[in-house]
Enzyme design. Structure first.
Site, PDB file in Angstrom:
ATOM      1  N   CYS A   2       0.375  -1.039   0.110  1.00 26.05           N
ATOM      2  CA  CYS A   2      -0.038  -0.433   0.541  1.00 26.05           C
ATOM      3  C   CYS A   2       0.797   1.386   0.191  1.00 26.05           C
ATOM      4  O   CYS A   2       1.445   1.516   0.801  1.00 26.05           O
ATOM      5  CB  CYS A   2      -0.776   0.144   1.247  1.00 26.05           C
ATOM      6  SG  CYS A   2      -2.103  -1.436   1.300  1.00 26.05           S
ATOM      7  N   ARG A  27       5.222   0.164  -6.169  1.00 25.20           N
ATOM      8  CA  ARG A  27       4.652  -0.325  -4.866  1.00 25.20           C
ATOM      9  C   ARG A  27       3.593  -2.012  -4.606  1.00 25.20           C
ATOM     10  O   ARG A  27       3.754  -2.168  -4.064  1.00 25.20           O
ATOM     11  CB  ARG A  27       4.300   0.424  -3.304  1.00 25.20           C
ATOM     12  CG  ARG A  27       4.935   1.879  -3.040  1.00 25.20           C
ATOM     13  CD  ARG A  27       4.953   2.308  -2.417  1.00 25.20           C
ATOM     14  NE  ARG A  27       4.510   1.847  -0.976  1.00 25.20           N
ATOM     15  CZ  ARG A  27       5.761   2.114   0.424  1.00 25.20           C
ATOM     16  NH1 ARG A  27       6.625   2.073  -0.377  1.00 25.20           N
ATOM     17  NH2 ARG A  27       5.297   1.734   1.164  1.00 25.20           N
ATOM     18  N   TRP A  74      -3.153  -2.954  -1.533  1.00 26.83           N
ATOM     19  CA  TRP A  74      -2.551  -3.950  -1.805  1.00 26.83           C
ATOM     20  C   TRP A  74      -3.290  -5.303  -0.718  1.00 26.83           C
ATOM     21  O   TRP A  74      -2.968  -4.659   0.201  1.00 26.83           O
ATOM     22  CB  TRP A  74      -0.946  -3.927  -1.574  1.00 26.83           C
ATOM     23  CG  TRP A  74      -0.547  -5.578  -2.531  1.00 26.83           C
ATOM     24  CD1 TRP A  74      -0.108  -5.511  -3.915  1.00 26.83           C
ATOM     25  CD2 TRP A  74      -0.028  -6.499  -1.955  1.00 26.83           C
ATOM     26  NE1 TRP A  74       0.595  -6.581  -3.601  1.00 26.83           N
ATOM     27  CE2 TRP A  74       0.112  -7.608  -2.879  1.00 26.83           C
ATOM     28  CE3 TRP A  74      -0.453  -6.807  -0.617  1.00 26.83           C
ATOM     29  CZ2 TRP A  74       0.826  -8.988  -2.296  1.00 26.83           C
ATOM     30  CZ3 TRP A  74      -0.176  -8.397   0.247  1.00 26.83           C
ATOM     31  CH2 TRP A  74       0.311  -8.903  -1.139  1.00 26.83           C
ATOM     32  N   ASN A 100      -1.471   1.923   5.951  1.00 33.11           N
ATOM     33  CA  ASN A 100      -0.154   0.062   5.319  1.00 33.11           C
ATOM     34  C   ASN A 100      -0.199  -0.626   6.250  1.00 33.11           C
ATOM     35  O   ASN A 100       0.291   0.058   7.210  1.00 33.11           O
ATOM     36  CB  ASN A 100       0.308   1.140   4.890  1.00 33.11           C
ATOM     37  CG  ASN A 100       1.121   0.351   4.185  1.00 33.11           C
ATOM     38  OD1 ASN A 100       1.792  -0.794   4.284  1.00 33.11           O
ATOM     39  ND2 ASN A 100       2.600   0.582   3.894  1.00 33.11           N
ATOM     40  N   GLY A 101      -0.550  -1.704   6.563  1.00 35.10           N
ATOM     41  CA  GLY A 101      -0.202  -2.532   7.113  1.00 35.10           C
ATOM     42  C   GLY A 101      -1.223  -3.579   8.103  1.00 35.10           C
ATOM     43  O   GLY A 101      -1.716  -3.413   6.862  1.00 35.10           O
ATOM     44  N   GLU A 480      18.155 -17.141  -7.976  1.00 32.55           N
ATOM     45  CA  GLU A 480      17.794 -15.471  -8.789  1.00 32.55           C
ATOM     46  C   GLU A 480      17.412 -14.716 -10.154  1.00 32.55           C
ATOM     47  O   GLU A 480      16.507 -14.380 -10.683  1.00 32.55           O
ATOM     48  CB  GLU A 480      19.012 -14.664  -8.546  1.00 32.55           C
ATOM     49  CG  GLU A 480      18.654 -13.189  -8.727  1.00 32.55           C
ATOM     50  CD  GLU A 480      17.396 -12.685  -8.400  1.00 32.55           C
ATOM     51  OE1 GLU A 480      16.955 -13.445  -7.090  1.00 32.55           O
ATOM     52  OE2 GLU A 480      17.123 -11.335  -8.951  1.00 32.55           O
ATOM     53  N   LYS A 484      13.392 -13.826 -11.021  1.00 30.41           N
ATOM     54  CA  LYS A 484      13.512 -13.422 -12.003  1.00 30.41           C
ATOM     55  C   LYS A 484      11.661 -13.221 -13.387  1.00 30.41           C
ATOM     56  O   LYS A 484      11.259 -12.768 -13.527  1.00 30.41           O
ATOM     57  CB  LYS A 484      14.447 -12.458 -12.500  1.00 30.41           C
ATOM     58  CG  LYS A 484      15.122 -11.629 -13.184  1.00 30.41           C
ATOM     59  CD  LYS A 484      14.880 -10.210 -11.533  1.00 30.41           C
ATOM     60  CE  LYS A 484      14.465 -10.521 -10.027  1.00 30.41           C
ATOM     61  NZ  LYS A 484      14.418  -9.137  -9.204  1.00 30.41           N
ATOM     62  N   GLU A 487       8.734 -13.536 -11.842  1.00 33.48           N
ATOM     63  CA  GLU A 487       7.780 -12.924 -11.174  1.00 33.48           C
ATOM     64  C   GLU A 487       7.517 -11.913 -12.528  1.00 33.48           C
ATOM     65  O   GLU A 487       6.157 -11.150 -12.526  1.00 33.48           O
ATOM     66  CB  GLU A 487       9.206 -12.553 -10.164  1.00 33.48           C
ATOM     67  CG  GLU A 487       9.316 -11.479 -10.011  1.00 33.48           C
ATOM     68  CD  GLU A 487      10.944 -10.917  -8.856  1.00 33.48           C
ATOM     69  OE1 GLU A 487       9.680 -10.569  -8.459  1.00 33.48           O
ATOM     70  OE2 GLU A 487      11.504 -10.727  -9.609  1.00 33.48           O
ATOM     71  N   HIS A 503      18.045 -36.452  -9.574  1.00 30.44           N
ATOM     72  CA  HIS A 503      17.453 -37.031  -8.243  1.00 30.44           C
ATOM     73  C   HIS A 503      15.753 -36.512  -8.481  1.00 30.44           C
ATOM     74  O   HIS A 503      15.088 -37.453  -7.066  1.00 30.44           O
ATOM     75  CB  HIS A 503      17.839 -36.773  -6.872  1.00 30.44           C
ATOM     76  CG  HIS A 503      19.735 -37.374  -6.603  1.00 30.44           C
ATOM     77  ND1 HIS A 503      19.817 -38.114  -6.379  1.00 30.44           N
ATOM     78  CD2 HIS A 503      20.250 -36.236  -6.787  1.00 30.44           C
ATOM     79  CE1 HIS A 503      21.172 -38.174  -6.198  1.00 30.44           C
ATOM     80  NE2 HIS A 503      21.496 -37.003  -6.705  1.00 30.44           N
ATOM     81  N   LYS A 602       6.652  -3.970  -4.538  1.00 30.76           N
ATOM     82  CA  LYS A 602       7.959  -3.096  -4.230  1.00 30.76           C
ATOM     83  C   LYS A 602       8.838  -3.574  -2.917  1.00 30.76           C
ATOM     84  O   LYS A 602       9.351  -4.255  -2.438  1.00 30.76           O
ATOM     85  CB  LYS A 602       8.468  -2.394  -4.510  1.00 30.76           C
ATOM     86  CG  LYS A 602       9.934  -1.647  -4.645  1.00 30.76           C
ATOM     87  CD  LYS A 602      10.609  -2.583  -5.807  1.00 30.76           C
ATOM     88  CE  LYS A 602      11.639  -1.880  -6.003  1.00 30.76           C
ATOM     89  NZ  LYS A 602      12.552  -3.187  -6.896  1.00 30.76           N
TER      90      LYS A 602
HETATM   91  O1  M6R Z   1      13.495  -4.303  -0.383  1.00 32.63           O
HETATM   92  P1  M6R Z   1      13.510  -6.055   0.290  1.00 32.63           P
HETATM   93  O2  M6R Z   1      15.105  -6.342  -0.666  1.00 32.63           O
HETATM   94  O3  M6R Z   1      14.052  -6.549   1.683  1.00 32.63           O
HETATM   95  O4  M6R Z   1      12.565  -7.219  -0.428  1.00 32.63           O
HETATM   96  C1  M6R Z   1      12.987  -8.129  -1.068  1.00 32.63           C
HETATM   97  C2  M6R Z   1      11.984  -9.247  -1.628  1.00 32.63           C
HETATM   98  O5  M6R Z   1      10.837  -9.201  -1.399  1.00 32.63           O
HETATM   99  C3  M6R Z   1      12.136  -8.728  -2.895  1.00 32.63           C
HETATM  100  O6  M6R Z   1      13.521  -8.926  -2.823  1.00 32.63           O
HETATM  101  C4  M6R Z   1      11.105  -9.016  -4.133  1.00 32.63           C
HETATM  102  O7  M6R Z   1      11.664 -10.999  -4.050  1.00 32.63           O
HETATM  103  C5  M6R Z   1      11.869  -9.399  -5.468  1.00 32.63           C
HETATM  104  N1  M6R Z   1      10.044  -8.775  -5.833  1.00 32.63           N
HETATM  105  C6  M6R Z   1      12.226  -9.383  -6.503  1.00 32.63           C
HETATM  106  O8  M6R Z   1      12.679  -8.769  -7.150  1.00 32.63           O
END
Ligand code: M6R
Length: 607
Positions: A2, A27, A74, A100-101, A480, A484, A487, A503, A602
């Site tokens: 949010c 965000r 969100w 937010n929260g 990673e 990427k 997502e 395995h 984000k």
């Molecule tokens: O702000 P942060 O680095 O703590 O965020 C951690 C994860 O939420 C963040 O890396 C998330 O996995 C991203 N969407 C990756 O692209």
């Protein structure tokens, strides 16, 4: 997650709130709304969907109000729909709240309020706050918000307006980011700096359980006991361009293209006269004598940087390292104590899981060093020491340049620890320093050849499933690469250690399945060729990422992307750029919303 904005001044609030919310779109959100004070009444406009839908509804209004709050939601409690969108109003319609929260005891509070005649129209936890503030309201909005805060358990950043208060509104926070912006004769609140940077560079960063009274004459901060807090103004030193696309099609590609600079800015200032200076990080000969173990704790991409950290610190400094997901760490009674150094990694510095793991580590007596990108963020402020990555604002939801910067910071830490412990020879130390300094040029070269990656992406963007396999550091990197891809392109993907596939998971490889194989690790490359043969024998198409001088993939892999020759220890930083570009081009070709992928936020400020 949010986003909150608030405004009071001489200008019309609604368009400013909308523009501020646009800057917070990154965000992640699924609905949006604003509340303004119009002729002594609270007016709310809110709806499901993108800000364009809200703008359309606002277009039908003509609010002259100069005071208001806005929100992008969100969804956590209740589906994204008009009713569940914020702002939420109290029973009498006097009070409007954006939040937010998560309010953890909202069911209990709801029961308490229902027993006192309040009724609820949404499924959210936030509606409880609006009613609760009204319940406590006796003409002083700050006192009512403060009283509500003592009832609430959970995390929150709040913006609250009241129809009886035409010259002020109230904001408060606990475990969720919130800043107050100080303009000439106008004042703001926001979840993040880009929302208000166009109007002011001077901000107050609110701390947990602080309450801000934002009036037409200034911003005053109070603690939960009603005491006034004297705060220093924080001056934002980065430019608004840093948070704009500057001609690129997406923030993500802009941010990938910034990687040479980001890596240089993170590493170079720390290397002086061939030595590494980690001033301010608490890493000294004395402090490391007391450490017998390191935990690296983080989420998502930052966690993947931590997995590389485990390999590199153990290899160079010979200190045992455990890398753990922050959301698991906190709840499993980890063996952390005064002799443990906990390194937390976070781009935003606001991730709640990471923050809670940090607090748990401190509770157990550990010293916490954080690797954080956002200056003044909650995690940075809670840590004993901070090593800032110099990535600048990262707007795309998928983290790219921040990851390369996190890796850069980890190499610096690992090498310094090794130097202080005497586990690295002078020659090896100098060699690694030289290779770190060579990283920006190597990434530039990868970016220069990015059409190769685009070409392979165009052959596979319709894939149903894509696997990533690697050994050693390449396995960590594969995690990673796979994250990427999934997502932003929504293609199913898994990352496996090269030797582990057989395995079980190899059962999923069939005719035409794409397997991406980074092969940057000398000594493990021959073993990788064996794993490549295994998947090829089952019909896989292989995309290998190999250093220029390595001939092992020739005649074996179907596609080859070359990266410049560099020490294998630091090669993941360069190969990461290839992985990010591949995910980016696949997602663009699929027509996905690259910068704002579905369901993602984000900054993840809920557990
Ligand atoms: O702000 P942060 O680095 O703590 O965020 C951690 C994860 O939420 C963040 O890396 C998330 O996995 C991203 N969407 C990756 O692209």
């Amino acid at each position: 997650m949010c986003g909150i904005v608030g405004y009071i001044g001489n200008r019309q609030a609604a368009p400013l709130l909308l523009a501020g919310l646009e800057k917070l779109e990154y965000r992640g959100y699924d609905s949006a709304g604003i509340a303004v004070l119009e002729n002594g009444a609270v007016e709310v406009v809110k709806c499901k969907g993108r800000l364009s839908a809200l703008a359309e509804r606002l277009g039908k209004t003509d609010f002259g109000s100069t005071l208001g709050i806005g929100h992008t939601r969100w969804a956590t409690h209740g589906e994204p729909n008009d009713l569940n969108s914020h702002p939420h109003i109290s029973r009498s319609g006097k009070i409007a709240v954006v939040h937010n929260g998560i309010i953890e005891n909202y069911i209990e509070l709801k029961r308490f309020l229902i027993a006192r005649g309040y009724s609820f129209i949404s499924e959210t936890d936030t509606e409880v706050i609006a009613h609760l503030i009204e319940y406590h309201y006796k003409g002083d909005l700050r006192k009512a918000v403060t009283a509500a805060m003592t009832d609430i358990e959970g995390s929150y950043a709040l913006g609250v307006i009241c129809s009886e208060q035409n010259d002020m509104f109230v904001a408060a926070r606990k475990d969720s980011p919130l800043i107050a912006g100080i303009g000439g004769n106008e004042y703001f609140i926001a979840s993040d700096i880009p929302a208000i940077l166009e109007h002011t560079r001077d901000i107050y960063i609110l701390e947990d359980k602080e309450i801000a009274v934002i009036s037409r004459s200034g911003a005053e901060i109070f603690d939960i006991y009603g005491g006034k807090v004297v705060k220093e103004v924080f001056r934002v030193n980065w430019d608004i361009d840093a948070a704009e696309k500057s001609g690129y099609e997406h923030f993500m590609i802009k941010e990938i293209c910034e990687e040479p600079k980001v890596v240089r800015d993170t590493i170079s200032p720390r290397i002086r006269g061939g030595d590494i200076s980690l001033d301010g990080t608490g890493i000294t000969a004395e402090s490391i004598r007391e450490i017998d173990k390191i935990f690296i704790v983080a989420c998502g991409t930052a966690y993947h940087a931590g997995v590389i950290g485990k390999y590199v610190i153990e290899k160079l400094a010979r200190i045992p390292v455990e890398t753990e997901l922050a959301s698991e760490f906190r709840y499993r009674d980890p063996m952390v104590g005064p002799k443990t150094l906990v390194i937390v990694i976070s781009q935003s510095g606001e991730t709640l899981d990471t923050m809670m793991a940090l607090k748990e580590s401190k509770r157990r007596g550990a010293r916490v060093l954080s690797i954080v990108n956002v200056v003044g963020s909650s995690i940075a402020r809670e840590s004993d020491n901070v090593l800032y990555t110099q990535a600048g604002p990262e707007i795309a939801v998928a983290s790219t340049k921040a990851y390369n910067a996190q890796l850069s910071a980890i190499y610096l830490i690992a090498l310094k620890l090794a130097q202080l412990k005497g586990t690295v020879s002078g020659e090896n130390f100098r060699n690694i320093v030289d290779n770190l300094l060579a990283l920006p040029k190597a990434i530039e070269k990868v970016l220069g050849n990015r059409s190769d990656v685009q070409k392979y992406a165009s052959l596979h963007y319709n894939a149903k499933s894509i696997f990533f396999i690697g050994r050693g550091l390449d396995y960590a990197l594969s995690m990673e690469g796979s994250l990427k891809l999934k997502e932003i392109s929504y293609i199913h993907s898994e990352a496996y250690a090269g030797g582990e596939l057989k395995h079980g998971t190899i059962a999923l490889i069939e005719e035409g399945t794409l397997v991406v194989c980074p092969m940057t690790q000398l000594g493990l490359r021959e073993k990788m060729t064996g794993n490549i043969r295994e998947v090829k024998a089952r019909g896989a198409v292989v995309l290998a990422v190999v250093p220029e001088s390595c001939a092992l993939a020739e005649g074996l892999a179907d596609h080859i992307v070359r990266i410049p020759d560099i020490d294998p220890l630091v090669a993941p930083v360069v190969a990461a750029t290839v992985m990010q570009l591949f995910a980016y081009y696949v997602a663009v070709l699929k027509g996905c919303d690259v910068d704002k992928p579905r369901n993602l936020a984000k900054s993840v400020t809920v557990e």
